[in-house]
Design a protein around this motif. Structure first.
Motif, mmCIF file in Angstrom:
data_model
loop_
_atom_site.group_PDB
_atom_site.id
_atom_site.type_symbol
_atom_site.label_atom_id
_atom_site.label_comp_id
_atom_site.label_asym_id
_atom_site.label_seq_id
_atom_site.Cartn_x
_atom_site.Cartn_y
_atom_site.Cartn_z
ATOM 1 N N ALA A 1 14.318 2.550 21.118
ATOM 2 C CA ALA A 1 13.591 2.367 19.961
ATOM 3 C C ALA A 1 13.957 3.489 19.060
ATOM 4 C CB ALA A 1 12.086 1.926 20.134
ATOM 5 N N THR A 2 13.955 3.477 17.722
ATOM 6 C CA THR A 2 14.027 4.513 16.685
ATOM 7 C C THR A 2 12.706 4.633 15.803
ATOM 8 O OG1 THR A 2 15.155 3.060 15.242
ATOM 9 C CG2 THR A 2 16.264 4.389 16.614
ATOM 10 N N PHE A 3 12.526 3.443 15.230
ATOM 11 C CA PHE A 3 11.328 3.522 14.261
ATOM 12 C C PHE A 3 9.776 3.571 15.005
ATOM 13 C CE2 PHE A 3 7.746 1.591 11.985
ATOM 14 C CZ PHE A 3 7.762 2.033 10.815
ATOM 15 N N GLY A 4 9.736 3.128 15.973
ATOM 16 C CA GLY A 4 8.599 3.055 16.745
ATOM 17 C C GLY A 4 8.109 4.449 17.521
ATOM 18 N N MET A 46 -5.063 -1.878 -1.747
ATOM 19 C CA MET A 46 -4.437 -1.871 -0.235
ATOM 20 C C MET A 46 -4.300 -0.424 0.160
ATOM 21 S SD MET A 46 -1.109 -4.119 -1.618
ATOM 22 C CE MET A 46 -1.293 -5.484 -2.360
ATOM 23 N N GLU A 47 -4.254 -0.244 1.475
ATOM 24 C CA GLU A 47 -4.364 0.925 1.964
ATOM 25 C C GLU A 47 -3.087 1.020 3.134
ATOM 26 O OE1 GLU A 47 -7.838 2.001 4.168
ATOM 27 O OE2 GLU A 47 -9.043 1.611 2.124
ATOM 28 N N PHE A 48 -2.229 2.102 3.263
ATOM 29 C CA PHE A 48 -0.993 2.223 3.750
ATOM 30 C C PHE A 48 -1.354 3.467 4.638
ATOM 31 C CE2 PHE A 48 0.382 -0.443 0.419
ATOM 32 C CZ PHE A 48 1.073 -1.360 0.936
ATOM 33 N N GLY A 49 -0.953 3.301 6.113
ATOM 34 C CA GLY A 49 -1.101 4.723 6.767
ATOM 35 C C GLY A 49 -0.022 5.453 6.806
ATOM 36 N N ASP A 50 0.116 6.323 7.770
ATOM 37 C CA ASP A 50 1.530 7.131 7.993
ATOM 38 C C ASP A 50 2.588 6.261 8.480
ATOM 39 O OD1 ASP A 50 0.318 9.234 6.899
ATOM 40 O OD2 ASP A 50 -0.486 9.921 8.985
ATOM 41 N N CYS A 51 4.210 6.402 8.099
ATOM 42 C CA CYS A 51 5.004 6.151 8.677
ATOM 43 C C CYS A 51 5.090 4.610 8.533
ATOM 44 C CB CYS A 51 5.272 6.456 10.000
ATOM 45 S SG CYS A 51 7.056 6.400 10.554
ATOM 46 N N VAL A 52 4.828 3.991 7.211
ATOM 47 C CA VAL A 52 5.095 2.743 7.093
ATOM 48 C C VAL A 52 6.361 2.122 6.523
ATOM 49 C CG1 VAL A 52 3.845 0.583 5.713
ATOM 50 C CG2 VAL A 52 2.484 2.220 6.881
ATOM 51 N N PHE A 54 -2.918 -1.470 6.110
ATOM 52 C CA PHE A 54 -1.896 -1.449 7.048
ATOM 53 C C PHE A 54 -1.940 0.061 7.725
ATOM 54 C CE2 PHE A 54 -0.231 -4.065 3.545
ATOM 55 C CZ PHE A 54 0.576 -5.112 4.233
ATOM 56 N N GLY A 55 -1.828 -0.151 9.092
ATOM 57 C CA GLY A 55 -2.122 1.150 9.877
ATOM 58 C C GLY A 55 -0.733 2.011 9.832
ATOM 59 N N ASN A 56 -0.868 3.005 10.842
ATOM 60 C CA ASN A 56 0.401 3.835 11.106
ATOM 61 C C ASN A 56 1.319 3.189 11.803
ATOM 62 O OD1 ASN A 56 -1.293 6.054 10.154
ATOM 63 N ND2 ASN A 56 -2.086 5.961 12.103
ATOM 64 N N HIS A 57 2.450 3.492 11.746
ATOM 65 C CA HIS A 57 3.776 3.033 12.117
ATOM 66 C C HIS A 57 4.004 1.508 12.045
ATOM 67 C CE1 HIS A 57 4.515 7.233 14.025
ATOM 68 N NE2 HIS A 57 5.782 6.737 14.290
ATOM 69 N N VAL A 58 3.681 1.037 11.073
ATOM 70 C CA VAL A 58 3.871 -0.313 10.702
ATOM 71 C C VAL A 58 5.102 -0.712 10.179
ATOM 72 C CG1 VAL A 58 3.133 -2.313 9.490
ATOM 73 C CG2 VAL A 58 1.328 -0.772 10.688
ATOM 74 N N TRP A 59 6.058 -1.641 10.584
ATOM 75 C CA TRP A 59 7.431 -2.011 10.324
ATOM 76 C C TRP A 59 7.115 -3.657 9.992
ATOM 77 C CZ3 TRP A 59 11.115 -5.736 10.923
ATOM 78 C CH2 TRP A 59 12.443 -5.273 10.468
#
Length: 230
Positions: free
Chosen positions: A17-20, A95-101, A119-124
């Motif tokens: 896996a890459t993004f995760g 809206m709120e976006f975490g890190d690495c979205v 949207f939390g962290n590491h959401v794809w």
């Protein structure tokens, strides 16, 4: 990485896996300062107009401006945000976006002026996804397949003599817990909670809560088994 050979000449590959597993890239201070300047120097409507100018561009500068403008428009936006071509945001101030979205191309996120979306962290988020984001939470490490959808509200249909579209809306929160994965073209209906580390199959229509670690599929979706079962 390992290769698993099947019958004939067909080869199935298993790759890392890459993004995760991606390490969060901290945005430079100047970039965040620029986004703050955009927020302070422009009205909400002006920010939307500016976002429209860069919404469909393919260049690195277009991508940078989408990221900066989204950060300026939203309530919160973390580090390492990626915003694809053709993304549409309605009421981003909620809206709120975490890190690495990662937000794929042609995604639409439909908020409401008095709503809340996180949207939390590491959401794809895959391309052409649709979110009724009037009361929506995606926790950390959620994968959202291309074309998957959330419906967060429904008309009451009362009184029955009135056209349904003219009757009141009931908004119900939708929550997707940490580590869940939503398949391509799945649909999540109002009031549903997807449990942590659950899998929703491609094309499923989810009308009821899905327990944690469950695998759900079908129309309407039903729980097939737990991922913890051998």
């Amino acid at each position: 990485m390992s290769n698993l050979e099947t019958s004939g000449d067909v080869l199935i590959r298993e790759v890392a896996a890459t993004f995760g597993r991606r390490e969060i890239r901290q945005d430079p201070t100047w970039e965040r300062d620029f986004a703050n300047w955009l927020r302070e120097s422009n009205s909400r409507d002006e920010l939307h107009t500016l976002f429209g100018r860069f919404r469909v561009g393919e260049s690195g500068f277009d991508a940078f401006m989408r990221r900066a403008l989204l950060r300026a428009m939203c309530r919160v936006a973390g580090h390492d945000l990626q915003v694809g071509v053709g993304v549409v945001l309605k009421h981003p101030e909620t809206m709120e976006f975490g890190d690495c979205v990662f937000i794929g191309s042609q995604v639409m996120i439909q908020g409401r002026y008095d709503g809340a979306c996180r949207f939390g962290n590491h959401v794809w988020i895959g391309p052409q996804a649709y979110f009724d984001a009037r009361q929506l939470t995606l926790e950390d490490y959620v994968g959202w397949g291309p074309g998957a959808k959330v419906l967060g509200s429904a008309h009451t249909g009362e009184p029955i003599e009135d056209p349904i579209i003219t009757t009141d809306l009931v908004i119900q929160p939708v929550v997707v817990e940490t580590g869940a994965d939503i398949g391509m073209n799945a649909s999540i209906l109002p009031g549903v909670r997807i449990g942590a580390h659950a899998i929703v199959g491609a094309g499923a229509v989810v009308t009821h809560d899905v327990p944690e670690y469950a695998i759900a599929a079908g129309v309407p979706a039903r729980v097939l088994r737990s991922r913890r079962e051998k």
